[in-house]
Design a protein around this motif. Structure first.
Motif, short mmCIF file in Angstrom:
data_model
loop_
_atom_site.label_atom_id
_atom_site.label_comp_id
_atom_site.label_asym_id
_atom_site.label_seq_id
_atom_site.Cartn_x
_atom_site.Cartn_y
_atom_site.Cartn_z
N SER A 38 0.83 -1.21 0.00
CA SER A 38 0.00 0.00 0.00
C SER A 38 0.86 1.26 0.00
O SER A 38 0.52 2.27 -0.64
N LEU A 39 2.01 1.22 0.69
CA LEU A 39 2.90 2.38 0.69
C LEU A 39 3.59 2.55 -0.66
O LEU A 39 3.83 3.67 -1.11
N ILE A 40 3.90 1.44 -1.32
CA ILE A 40 4.45 1.53 -2.67
C ILE A 40 3.42 2.15 -3.61
O ILE A 40 3.74 3.02 -4.42
N ALA A 41 2.17 1.71 -3.48
CA ALA A 41 1.10 2.29 -4.29
C ALA A 41 0.92 3.78 -3.99
O ALA A 41 0.72 4.60 -4.90
N GLU A 84 -1.86 7.84 -16.20
CA GLU A 84 -3.07 7.02 -16.12
C GLU A 84 -2.73 5.61 -15.64
O GLU A 84 -3.38 5.08 -14.72
N SER A 85 -1.73 4.98 -16.23
CA SER A 85 -1.38 3.61 -15.86
C SER A 85 -0.88 3.54 -14.43
O SER A 85 -1.18 2.59 -13.69
N ALA A 120 -1.94 2.09 -8.81
CA ALA A 120 -1.94 2.48 -7.40
C ALA A 120 -3.29 2.21 -6.75
O ALA A 120 -3.36 1.76 -5.59
N ILE A 121 -4.36 2.47 -7.48
CA ILE A 121 -5.71 2.28 -6.94
C ILE A 121 -5.91 0.84 -6.49
O ILE A 121 -6.61 0.56 -5.50
N GLN A 122 -5.29 -0.11 -7.17
CA GLN A 122 -5.47 -1.52 -6.84
C GLN A 122 -5.00 -1.85 -5.43
O GLN A 122 -5.57 -2.71 -4.75
N ASP A 123 -3.94 -1.17 -4.95
CA ASP A 123 -3.36 -1.51 -3.66
C ASP A 123 -3.60 -0.46 -2.57
O ASP A 123 -3.18 -0.65 -1.42
N LEU A 124 -4.25 0.63 -2.93
CA LEU A 124 -4.60 1.63 -1.91
C LEU A 124 -5.88 1.22 -1.19
O LEU A 124 -6.78 0.64 -1.80
N ILE A 145 -7.35 9.15 -5.43
CA ILE A 145 -6.72 8.99 -6.74
C ILE A 145 -7.78 8.86 -7.83
O ILE A 145 -7.58 9.33 -8.96
N GLN A 146 -8.92 8.27 -7.52
CA GLN A 146 -10.02 8.27 -8.49
C GLN A 146 -10.47 9.70 -8.78
O GLN A 146 -10.80 10.04 -9.93
N ALA A 147 -10.47 10.54 -7.76
CA ALA A 147 -10.82 11.95 -7.97
C ALA A 147 -9.78 12.64 -8.86
O ALA A 147 -10.13 13.45 -9.73
N ALA A 148 -8.51 12.34 -8.64
CA ALA A 148 -7.47 12.91 -9.48
C ALA A 148 -7.65 12.46 -10.93
O ALA A 148 -7.48 13.25 -11.87
N MET A 149 -8.00 11.19 -11.13
CA MET A 149 -8.19 10.68 -12.48
C MET A 149 -9.42 11.30 -13.13
O MET A 149 -9.45 11.53 -14.35
#
Length: 510
Positions: free
Chosen positions: A138-141, A188-189, A194-198, A218-222
């Motif tokens: 999660s920290l890597i993400a 985007e990628s 990142a969303i997968q592990d946050l 991050i969904q808001a950023a996207m």
């Protein structure tokens, strides 16, 4: 654990972790702290990740990345003063859309954003190399998202930019500029990964996790990125913007605060129901600072708000911003204009000579009088605590009202949807501030509502470019149309001198 509680740890760890960062691209940036002996716990790892947050906060603070998002719009100006203070030709050039590659403010913004990217690269490499990396997903993400956010702002400001994903740069193979559309795809990628592990906001204890990125942040950023995709890539992504907004909305974890100013108070922290992403501030612990009050307010405001310093009377706004609001719109109360009074609303606020402060529009961009320039008090000094001239109001990056208005615009622009849904979303934001509900909706209504809602939140330049008004509009001190190439800033000449592989943006290479 709140980020400000571990920012002091960062001061030590990041100095050991990386050098200056990927700023001047001919310089090396590398991790020197062995991952074999560090990051045994999440707290150790977080002590480095927090430094990336601290570096990214420049996009919401008074620093140059934030200023470049506001300069050149119809809502922000720093006029030179008749006293000789504040005059900066670089600022005047950006405000009048005549900036050049040697502009120092543009270079400072570049330096700041690529420093954040460089720090993120170094932290990310150490996290991934740690024997404990499986427990740090999660920290890597989180770090990938922070780096992607830095790249988003760089892409937005300069278009074609270099992509660097390593902590050590080969001085014999310096990175070249990459097309804006390619940078968009990279961001985007990275954000999707990142969303997968946050964690979702629904999976964490909000009070202890605040203000770290969640999936929804991050969904808001996207959503913002997709809303501007046609500008960045030539291809609209309206439905993708709506989908990302719906991901946030469907959590039922967010809502509008009762009053928009609640988002900007000193108490705007983990209890907020509207903040999607922000930066925690506590100057008493050397954990960041908020200097909007220092840079904006007039000197008599020292006594009005019982401030421990004399404000510098710099940041100002134009009548065009003030005049968008109806008189009963509560958001209009965030702007100081006209005769000024103490908080009782009755006692005149005066200079030491007894003259009442009467704030008028900027008359002279180079030599303005002390009382010229309307003031925006988004980060209210009421209730704030100070360490010197630093306030403790947390810095806002994105709010739930942005999700509502982004969805409204994306739906409105999509020919397969009806305007009624968009109208309802816009009115929901308007009604919160006591603005009269609209009976119908135009694209101009949406742009104006975003301008009202997000005054000085770093959205206006991006919005004006998307709507076209950045080029076709005229306002105080901008009396002609703007050439299309000025939709991005020039690559700073000092950066191109350091790295000949950086191509100048078209229009600035004459």
């Amino acid at each position: 654990m709140k980020l400000y509680k571990i920012k002091l740890i960062f001061t030590i760890s990041i100095l050991a972790l990386c050098s200056i960062g990927c700023t001047n691209l001919d310089e090396e940036s590398f991790g020197s702290l062995s991952p074999d002996t560090y990051y045994n716990t999440e707290e150790e790892a977080l002590s480095s990740v927090v430094g990336v947050y601290q570096a990214l906060s420049s996009v919401s603070s008074i620093d140059r990345p934030w200023r470049l998002q506001e300069y050149g719009t119809d809502e922000f100006v720093i006029p030179g003063r008749a006293s000789g203070g504040w005059f900066d030709q670089d600022v005047i050039d950006i405000v009048t859309h005549t900036t050049t590659p040697v502009n120092a403010d543009v270079n400072r913004a570049w330096y700041s954003l690529f420093q954040e990217i460089g720090i993120a690269n170094a932290v990310l490499e150490s996290l991934q190399a740690s024997p404990n990396s499986e427990n740090l997903k999660s920290l890597i993400a989180e770090t990938r998202a922070l780096r992607a956010y830095g790249y988003f702002f760089a892409m937005d400001l300069w278009g074609n930019i270099p992509l660097v994903t390593v902590a050590r740069i080969d001085p014999n193979n310096l990175p070249a500029t990459r097309p804006r559309a390619e940078v968009f795809e990279f961001i985007e990628s990275e954000m999707l990964a990142a969303i997968q592990d946050l964690p979702s906001i629904t999976e964490v204890d909000k009070a202890s996790y605040y203000p770290r990125f969640t999936k929804e942040a991050i969904q808001a950023a996207m959503a913002t990125m997709y809303l501007n995709a046609e500008v960045y890539t030539g291809t609209p992504r309206w439905s993708d913007a709506v989908s990302m907004c719906n991901e946030v909305i469907n959590t039922n974890a967010y809502d509008l605060e009762a009053d928009v100013v609640d988002n900007f108070k000193s108490t705007n922290e983990e209890n907020s129901i509207e903040l999607l992403s922000s930066f925690s501030i506590d100057p008493t612990k050397n954990a960041g600072n908020n200097q909007f009050i220092l840079y904006t307010n007039h000197s008599p405001d020292k006594v009005k708000y019982n401030l421990p310093f004399t404000p510098a009377n710099g940041f100002s706004t134009f009548p065009e911003a003030l005049n968008r609001y109806e008189d009963q719109d509560n958001r209009k109360l965030l702007i100081e204009y006209g005769p000024q009074y103490y908080l009782d609303g009755v006692t005149p606020l005066t200079y030491p000579d007894g003259t009442q402060l009467d704030i008028i529009p900027v008359q002279d961009l180079v030599s303005a009088a002390d009382n010229e320039g309307y003031k925006v008090l988004k980060y209210t000094p009421v209730g704030a605590s100070f360490a010197g001239y630093n306030a403790d109001n947390d810095l806002v990056l994105m709010r739930y009202s942005d999700i509502l208005l982004t969805k409204a615009e994306a739906l409105f622009r999509d020919s397969n949807t009806t305007p009624s849904v968009s109208l309802g979303l816009v009115n929901r934001v308007r009604e919160r501030s006591n603005a009269t509900p609209l009976n119908s909706l135009t694209i101009q209504d949406i742009e104006d509502e975003r301008a009202r809602e997000f005054l000085w939140e770093g959205h206006r330049r991006r919005d004006m470019i998307r709507f076209g008004t950045y080029f076709t509009g005229t306002w105080s001190f901008k009396t002609t149309t703007t050439e299309a190439f000025r939709g991005v800033y020039p690559i700073p000449e000092i950066q191109r001198s350091a790295n000949p592989n950086l191509d100048q943006n078209l229009g600035y290479d004459n």
